[in-house]
Write a protein that holds these residues in place. Structure first.
Motif, PDB file in Angstrom:
ATOM      1  N   PRO A  22      54.703   0.616   7.876  1.00 31.03           N
ATOM      2  CA  PRO A  22      53.954   0.504   8.716  1.00 31.03           C
ATOM      3  C   PRO A  22      53.702   1.929  10.047  1.00 31.03           C
ATOM      4  CG  PRO A  22      55.297  -1.763   8.858  1.00 31.03           C
ATOM      5  CD  PRO A  22      56.251  -1.178   7.874  1.00 31.03           C
ATOM      6  N   GLY A  23      55.307   1.945   9.369  1.00 31.42           N
ATOM      7  CA  GLY A  23      54.768   3.291  10.287  1.00 31.42           C
ATOM      8  C   GLY A  23      53.797   4.087  10.393  1.00 31.42           C
ATOM      9  N   VAL A  24      53.958   4.515   9.140  1.00 31.50           N
ATOM     10  CA  VAL A  24      52.683   5.156   8.665  1.00 31.50           C
ATOM     11  C   VAL A  24      51.403   5.375   9.601  1.00 31.50           C
ATOM     12  CG1 VAL A  24      50.744   3.839   7.337  1.00 31.50           C
ATOM     13  CG2 VAL A  24      51.608   6.622   6.243  1.00 31.50           C
ATOM     14  N   PHE A  25      51.134   4.107  10.028  1.00 29.16           N
ATOM     15  CA  PHE A  25      49.829   3.894  11.339  1.00 29.16           C
ATOM     16  C   PHE A  25      49.882   4.749  12.972  1.00 29.16           C
ATOM     17  CE2 PHE A  25      49.792  -0.201   8.748  1.00 29.16           C
ATOM     18  CZ  PHE A  25      48.600  -0.119   8.434  1.00 29.16           C
ATOM     19  N   ASP A  26      51.038   4.456  13.054  1.00 30.27           N
ATOM     20  CA  ASP A  26      51.524   5.405  14.333  1.00 30.27           C
ATOM     21  C   ASP A  26      50.938   6.980  13.978  1.00 30.27           C
ATOM     22  OD1 ASP A  26      52.161   3.758  16.292  1.00 30.27           O
ATOM     23  OD2 ASP A  26      54.021   4.000  16.053  1.00 30.27           O
ATOM     24  N   ILE A  27      51.552   7.534  13.094  1.00 29.71           N
ATOM     25  CA  ILE A  27      51.489   8.846  12.281  1.00 29.71           C
ATOM     26  C   ILE A  27      49.581   8.998  12.061  1.00 29.71           C
ATOM     27  CG2 ILE A  27      51.594  10.512  10.203  1.00 29.71           C
ATOM     28  CD1 ILE A  27      54.370   9.099  10.370  1.00 29.71           C
ATOM     29  N   ALA A  53      40.475   4.921   6.360  1.00 29.17           N
ATOM     30  CA  ALA A  53      40.037   3.832   5.986  1.00 29.17           C
ATOM     31  C   ALA A  53      41.218   3.347   6.030  1.00 29.17           C
ATOM     32  CB  ALA A  53      39.421   4.555   4.191  1.00 29.17           C
ATOM     33  N   VAL A  54      42.254   3.646   5.487  1.00 30.19           N
ATOM     34  CA  VAL A  54      43.972   2.561   5.176  1.00 30.19           C
ATOM     35  C   VAL A  54      43.764   2.632   7.249  1.00 30.19           C
ATOM     36  CG1 VAL A  54      46.242   2.889   5.186  1.00 30.19           C
ATOM     37  CG2 VAL A  54      44.924   3.843   2.935  1.00 30.19           C
ATOM     38  N   LEU A  55      43.740   3.449   8.044  1.00 28.65           N
ATOM     39  CA  LEU A  55      43.908   2.755   9.674  1.00 28.65           C
ATOM     40  C   LEU A  55      43.735   1.614   9.368  1.00 28.65           C
ATOM     41  CD1 LEU A  55      46.009   4.050  11.982  1.00 28.65           C
ATOM     42  CD2 LEU A  55      43.810   5.261  12.971  1.00 28.65           C
ATOM     43  N   GLN A  56      42.792   1.201   9.041  1.00 29.55           N
ATOM     44  CA  GLN A  56      40.893   0.375   9.734  1.00 29.55           C
ATOM     45  C   GLN A  56      42.352  -1.135   8.989  1.00 29.55           C
ATOM     46  OE1 GLN A  56      38.587   0.732  11.443  1.00 29.55           O
ATOM     47  NE2 GLN A  56      39.805   3.197  10.500  1.00 29.55           N
ATOM     48  N   ALA A  57      42.987  -1.211   8.722  1.00 28.68           N
ATOM     49  CA  ALA A  57      43.946  -2.365   8.485  1.00 28.68           C
ATOM     50  C   ALA A  57      45.654  -2.292   8.969  1.00 28.68           C
ATOM     51  CB  ALA A  57      44.641  -2.013   6.954  1.00 28.68           C
ATOM     52  N   GLU A  85      46.986   7.931  13.211  1.00 28.54           N
ATOM     53  CA  GLU A  85      46.786   7.964  14.594  1.00 28.54           C
ATOM     54  C   GLU A  85      46.236   8.689  15.288  1.00 28.54           C
ATOM     55  OE1 GLU A  85      44.844   5.164  16.754  1.00 28.54           O
ATOM     56  OE2 GLU A  85      46.220   3.291  16.479  1.00 28.54           O
ATOM     57  N   ASN A  86      47.503   9.659  15.161  1.00 31.55           N
ATOM     58  CA  ASN A  86      47.218  11.047  15.399  1.00 31.55           C
ATOM     59  C   ASN A  86      46.836  12.160  14.355  1.00 31.55           C
ATOM     60  OD1 ASN A  86      48.021  10.488  17.731  1.00 31.55           O
ATOM     61  ND2 ASN A  86      49.916   9.470  17.199  1.00 31.55           N
ATOM     62  N   THR A  87      47.127  11.672  12.788  1.00 37.06           N
ATOM     63  CA  THR A  87      47.007  12.698  12.005  1.00 37.06           C
ATOM     64  C   THR A  87      45.993  13.803  11.791  1.00 37.06           C
ATOM     65  OG1 THR A  87      48.307  11.519  10.665  1.00 37.06           O
ATOM     66  CG2 THR A  87      46.892  13.213   9.540  1.00 37.06           C
ATOM     67  N   ASP A 101      48.529  13.305   4.113  1.00 35.82           N
ATOM     68  CA  ASP A 101      49.173  14.405   5.531  1.00 35.82           C
ATOM     69  C   ASP A 101      49.867  13.410   6.509  1.00 35.82           C
ATOM     70  OD1 ASP A 101      47.506  16.464   4.733  1.00 35.82           O
ATOM     71  OD2 ASP A 101      45.767  16.276   5.642  1.00 35.82           O
ATOM     72  N   GLY A 102      49.852  11.869   6.299  1.00 37.36           N
ATOM     73  CA  GLY A 102      50.318  10.566   6.752  1.00 37.36           C
ATOM     74  C   GLY A 102      51.244  10.818   6.776  1.00 37.36           C
ATOM     75  N   ILE A 103      51.424  10.543   4.844  1.00 39.85           N
ATOM     76  CA  ILE A 103      52.632  10.226   4.238  1.00 39.85           C
ATOM     77  C   ILE A 103      53.805  11.506   4.088  1.00 39.85           C
ATOM     78  CG2 ILE A 103      53.814   9.302   1.939  1.00 39.85           C
ATOM     79  CD1 ILE A 103      50.934   8.410   1.592  1.00 39.85           C
ATOM     80  N   ARG A 104      52.890  12.126   4.435  1.00 41.06           N
ATOM     81  CA  ARG A 104      54.025  13.557   4.580  1.00 41.06           C
ATOM     82  C   ARG A 104      54.882  13.770   5.685  1.00 41.06           C
ATOM     83  NH1 ARG A 104      52.746  19.505   5.852  1.00 41.06           N
ATOM     84  NH2 ARG A 104      54.235  20.200   4.737  1.00 41.06           N
TER      85      ARG A 104
END
Ligand code: G1P
Length: 289
Positions: free
Chosen positions: A210-215, A112-116, A217-219, A231-234
């Motif tokens: 914003p670095g969390v988005f690249d992560i 959901a957050v990735l949609q942002a 994408e691949n989580t 898991d992304g923030i981890r």
């Protein structure tokens, strides 16, 4: 670090609040006289946020309508001289720049957050979960932004909970930096009491970089087969600093019935219109037990 954008994931199915949520989005259920989502948007605005993206899904267009003008109702109110009611109805359409996007598949909070991603661009941003309504002197998102700015870090809102409660949330591994602020070195989603890193749970508020988005994408899917924000923030905390803020506010989990009712009673007691009446009503009820 200036945080001017916020993301409000509101794409949950509301299964804990059925049957009311069969046709009414849970974010539109009223707490006293306003829908739950308005409290979340108010917190964001009071924290200095200007642009807000609400992530919805099918069947939630009542949210879009709520943040729009309502010419028929507004016209009728003006014609009958009900200026105060008119202002109340208009308010939600003028609080902030509110944008919407749909999460087309139910794939978890991280998804959901990735949609942002396009809305956020290359700026730090706040995330406010729609179920968690906070009541405190300083808005919780503001408390997080202050810590994020001071440490040049992302920030997570946490509070201590019991070791049984922790498995409903996510736990964080932390070391103290100053009173109520900790450095975060690890975290996990829905841990068993044994797996929990600490008794501190992440509770519905984040300031992320914003670095969390690249992560994200691949989580891969994690707990419950869903792409988990935790898991992304981890992974983010391995490459950039994150602090946890033991925020000073009362949290209401309005996504389930007891939390929703607690908010209803507490907010009614605070209300200038019905606070005194509610107090007398409760006293009378308690006397009857
Ligand atoms: C979500 C998050 C979890 C967090 C919780 C409370 O879980 O995934 O990390 O602790 O909100 O804010 P959910 O309540 O959607 O299961």
């Amino acid at each position: 670090m200036k945080v001017k954008k916020a993301v409000i994931p509101a794409a949950g199915l509301g299964t804990r609040m059925l049957p009311a949520t069969k046709t009414v989005p849970k974010e539109m259920l009223p707490i006293v006289d306003k829908p739950a989502i308005e409290y979340i948007v108010e917190e964001a605005v009071a924290s200095g946020i200007e642009d807000i993206l609400i992530i919805t899904n099918r069947g939630k267009s009542a949210l879009d309508d709520y943040f729009d003008y309502a010419p028929e109702i507004e016209g009728a109110l003006l014609r009958s001289g009900k200026r105060a009611e008119f202002e109340l109805v208009r308010r939600s359409a003028q609080m902030a720049n509110v944008f919407f996007i749909r999460q087309k598949e139910t794939k978890g909070l991280g998804h959901a957050v990735l949609q942002a991603r396009h809305f956020v661009g290359d700026e730090p941003f706040a995330v406010l979960l729609g179920d968690d309504i906070m009541m405190g002197e300083v808005p919780v998102t503001r408390q997080l932004i202050d810590a994020a700015e001071r440490y040049g870090a992302a920030a997570l809102g946490v509070q201590r909970c019991t070791s049984e409660e922790i498995s409903k949330y996510s736990s964080v591994e932390i070391t103290e930096l100053e009173e109520r602020i900790y450095r975060v070195t690890d975290m996990n989603e829905k841990p068993s009491p044994k797996e929990a890193f600490s008794e501190f749970a992440i509770l519905g508020r984040y300031v992320l970089t914003p670095g969390v988005f690249d992560i994200l994408e691949n989580t891969p899917p994690g707990y419950g087969g869903e792409i988990q924000l935790t898991d992304g923030i981890r992974e983010l905390c391995q490459v950039s600093p994150i602090v946890a803020v033991d925020f000073d506010a009362r949290r209401y989990d309005t996504g389930n019935l007891p939390g929703f009712l607690e908010a209803m009673v507490d907010f009614a007691l605070e209300s200038p219109q019905v606070g005194a009446w509610m107090r007398d009503f409760l006293i009378e009820k308690v006397r009857g037990f």
